[in-house]
Design an enzyme around this catalytic site. Structure first.
Site, PDB file in Angstrom:
ATOM      1  N   ARG A 140     -14.949  -3.973  -6.249  1.00 48.98           N
ATOM      2  CA  ARG A 140     -14.423  -2.658  -6.034  1.00 48.98           C
ATOM      3  C   ARG A 140     -12.509  -2.668  -6.114  1.00 48.98           C
ATOM      4  NH1 ARG A 140     -11.277  -1.376  -0.864  1.00 48.98           N
ATOM      5  NH2 ARG A 140     -12.074  -3.562   0.378  1.00 48.98           N
ATOM      6  N   TYR A 163       3.036  -7.574   3.396  1.00 48.21           N
ATOM      7  CA  TYR A 163       2.478  -7.618   2.232  1.00 48.21           C
ATOM      8  C   TYR A 163       3.397  -8.446   0.587  1.00 48.21           C
ATOM      9  CZ  TYR A 163       0.093  -5.759  -1.285  1.00 48.21           C
ATOM     10  OH  TYR A 163      -0.268  -5.383  -2.917  1.00 48.21           O
ATOM     11  N   ALA A 199       6.201 -10.224   1.208  1.00 51.23           N
ATOM     12  CA  ALA A 199       6.700 -11.764   1.236  1.00 51.23           C
ATOM     13  C   ALA A 199       5.041 -12.579   0.429  1.00 51.23           C
ATOM     14  CB  ALA A 199       6.453 -12.188   2.343  1.00 51.23           C
TER      15      ALA A 199
HETATM   16  N1  LIG Z   1      -3.338  -0.666  -6.686  1.00 48.84           N
HETATM   17  C1  LIG Z   1      -2.669  -0.970  -6.818  1.00 48.84           C
HETATM   18  O1  LIG Z   1      -1.693  -0.401  -6.822  1.00 48.84           O
HETATM   19  C2  LIG Z   1      -1.941  -2.214  -6.425  1.00 48.84           C
HETATM   20  C3  LIG Z   1      -0.963  -2.330  -7.069  1.00 48.84           C
HETATM   21  C4  LIG Z   1      -0.353  -4.221  -6.820  1.00 48.84           C
HETATM   22  C5  LIG Z   1      -0.748  -5.005  -7.133  1.00 48.84           C
HETATM   23  N2  LIG Z   1      -2.082  -4.595  -6.347  1.00 48.84           N
HETATM   24  C6  LIG Z   1      -3.433  -5.457  -6.411  1.00 48.84           C
HETATM   25  O2  LIG Z   1      -4.644  -5.701  -6.603  1.00 48.84           O
HETATM   26  C7  LIG Z   1      -5.236  -6.594  -6.245  1.00 48.84           C
HETATM   27  C8  LIG Z   1      -5.946  -5.355  -6.069  1.00 48.84           C
HETATM   28  O3  LIG Z   1      -6.417  -4.280  -5.396  1.00 48.84           O
HETATM   29  P1  LIG Z   1      -6.963  -2.877  -5.225  1.00 48.84           P
HETATM   30  O4  LIG Z   1      -6.208  -1.995  -5.495  1.00 48.84           O
HETATM   31  O5  LIG Z   1      -8.331  -3.319  -6.744  1.00 48.84           O
HETATM   32  O6  LIG Z   1      -7.765  -3.393  -3.825  1.00 48.84           O
HETATM   33  P2  LIG Z   1      -8.621  -2.562  -2.884  1.00 48.84           P
HETATM   34  O7  LIG Z   1      -9.291  -2.033  -4.104  1.00 48.84           O
HETATM   35  O8  LIG Z   1      -8.642  -2.578  -1.838  1.00 48.84           O
HETATM   36  O9  LIG Z   1      -9.543  -4.201  -3.220  1.00 48.84           O
HETATM   37  C9  LIG Z   1     -10.157  -5.087  -2.496  1.00 48.84           C
HETATM   38  C10 LIG Z   1     -10.602  -6.390  -2.754  1.00 48.84           C
HETATM   39  O10 LIG Z   1     -10.170  -7.589  -2.280  1.00 48.84           O
HETATM   40  C11 LIG Z   1     -10.703  -7.886  -0.859  1.00 48.84           C
HETATM   41  N3  LIG Z   1     -11.366  -8.393   0.148  1.00 48.84           N
HETATM   42  C12 LIG Z   1     -10.439  -7.436   1.064  1.00 48.84           C
HETATM   43  N4  LIG Z   1      -9.735  -8.665   1.794  1.00 48.84           N
HETATM   44  C13 LIG Z   1     -10.731  -9.864   2.245  1.00 48.84           C
HETATM   45  C14 LIG Z   1     -10.848 -10.580   2.687  1.00 48.84           C
HETATM   46  N5  LIG Z   1     -10.397 -11.096   4.326  1.00 48.84           N
HETATM   47  N6  LIG Z   1     -11.953 -12.026   1.939  1.00 48.84           N
HETATM   48  C15 LIG Z   1     -11.704 -11.384   1.199  1.00 48.84           C
HETATM   49  N7  LIG Z   1     -11.736 -10.497   0.009  1.00 48.84           N
HETATM   50  C16 LIG Z   1     -11.286  -9.419   0.331  1.00 48.84           C
HETATM   51  C17 LIG Z   1     -12.139  -6.616  -0.739  1.00 48.84           C
HETATM   52  O11 LIG Z   1     -13.706  -7.271  -1.457  1.00 48.84           O
HETATM   53  P3  LIG Z   1     -14.985  -6.776  -0.129  1.00 48.84           P
HETATM   54  O12 LIG Z   1     -15.219  -5.475  -0.852  1.00 48.84           O
HETATM   55  O13 LIG Z   1     -15.505  -7.404   0.007  1.00 48.84           O
HETATM   56  O14 LIG Z   1     -13.416  -6.189   1.247  1.00 48.84           O
HETATM   57  C18 LIG Z   1     -12.368  -5.916  -2.601  1.00 48.84           C
HETATM   58  O15 LIG Z   1     -12.718  -6.530  -3.427  1.00 48.84           O
HETATM   59  C19 LIG Z   1      -4.966  -7.202  -4.356  1.00 48.84           C
HETATM   60  O16 LIG Z   1      -4.420  -8.219  -4.647  1.00 48.84           O
HETATM   61  C20 LIG Z   1      -3.049  -6.316  -4.130  1.00 48.84           C
HETATM   62  O17 LIG Z   1      -3.051  -6.314  -3.436  1.00 48.84           O
HETATM   63  C21 LIG Z   1      -2.681  -3.808  -6.635  1.00 48.84           C
END
Ligand SMILES: NC(=O)c1ccc[n+]([C@@H]2O[C@H](COP(=O)([O-])OP(=O)(O)OC[C@H]3O[C@@H](n4cnc5c(N)ncnc54)[C@H](OP(=O)(O)O)[C@@H]3O)[C@@H](O)[C@H]2O)c1
Length: 240
Positions: free
Chosen positions: A13, A145, A147
């Site tokens: 996702r 987070y 860090a």
């Molecule tokens: N959204 C933002 O504004 C933003 C900003 C800066 C950085 N980021 C970074 O971008 C990346 C993606 O973020 P997102 O917003 O797309 O997050 P998200 O929609 O919450 O999706 C998180 C993804 O990580 C996987 N994940 C979570 N916990 C896990 C675990 N214990 N083991 C294996 N996989 C796991 C999930 O898999 P499942 O579906 O199987 O749970 C999912 O595919 C992250 O590293 C986040 O820190 C996001």
């Protein structure tokens, strides 16, 4: 279409899914999520892998499987899977601290270790670690987070330098990408007041879309970016 393989973690996702959709017609993809139930759609040219990255043993097995099944054709890794449990550090349960450290930092380190071994033989490869703007700015109630995200920037720069130290001629690049506020499940949980506060701080006057980050990843993997290495790229609409 090449037969080069790209691993995208957290591909079920949000950003990971958008990156996968962007790349699936140009590369062979290895898509990761924490469990088979996480994938609700299928993409062409892709195979699936699963591991809960909060469990170090599952990470070890994941890395072994990656090397065994894809070691001869792995070209790039996008370490994207991540979690946040926003809280004051004073009240943060130890379990949540460990989960953030394990998923956001330990798992990418172990996957980088595996990928660097593979790339050192083929003398080519790209690692992109998905960091966050808060890794540089810090953020109240996201200390752990933030860090972990700062750690990914340092990890990427160090590994880029290491590839240069170990190889005379090679095309191994290691980068981090720091998204700002992107509309996904992770940010949808924030209270409206917080969202309004962020919007005021974004010169581009909108939140980021997952495609904004996917476009940058696609560029960084391309030949046009072959001289972009060992640095952190912001995709944040100018957020300050
Ligand atoms: N959204 C933002 O504004 C933003 C900003 C800066 C950085 N980021 C970074 O971008 C990346 C993606 O973020 P997102 O917003 O797309 O997050 P998200 O929609 O919450 O999706 C998180 C993804 O990580 C996987 N994940 C979570 N916990 C896990 C675990 N214990 N083991 C294996 N996989 C796991 C999930 O898999 P499942 O579906 O199987 O749970 C999912 O595919 C992250 O590293 C986040 O820190 C996001």
């Amino acid at each position: 279409m090449t037969n080069k393989k790209i691993l995208i973690t957290g591909a079920s996702r949000g950003l990971g899914l958008a990156i996968s959709k962007k790349l699936c017609n140009d590369y062979q993809l290895i898509l990761h999520a924490s469990s088979p139930e996480s994938f609700t759609s299928t993409l062409p040219n892709s195979e699936l892998m699963f591991a809960d990255f909060s469990d170090p043993e599952q990470v070890t097995n994941f890395c072994k499987q990656l090397k065994k099944e894809h070691g001869d054709s792995l070209y790039a890794v996008i370490n994207n899977a991540g979690v946040t449990f926003d809280n004051s550090l004073i009240f943060q349960p130890e379990k949540a601290i460990d989960a953030m450290l394990n998923v956001n930092l330990r798992a990418p380190i172990m996957i980088c270790k595996t990928a660097m071994k593979i790339f050192s033989l083929s003398k080519e490869g790209v690692i992109i670690n998905i960091s966050s703007i808060v890794g540089q700015t810090g953020n109240a109630f996201q200390s752990v987070y933030a860090a972990t995200k700062a750690g990914l920037v340092a990890l990427s720069k160090s590994l880029a330098q290491e590839a240069g130290a170990l190889n005379e001629e090679h095309n191994i690049r290691v980068l981090s990408v720091s998204p700002g506020f992107i509309e996904t499940d992770m940010t949808s949980k924030l209270p409206e007041t917080e969202k309004e506060k962020y919007l005021k701080m974004i010169p581009s006057k909108r939140f980021g879309k997952v495609e904004d980050v996917a476009d940058m990843i696609s560029f960084l993997l391309s030949e046009q970016a072959f001289y972009v290495n060992g640095t952190n790229i912001h995709v944040n609409g100018g957020l300050f």
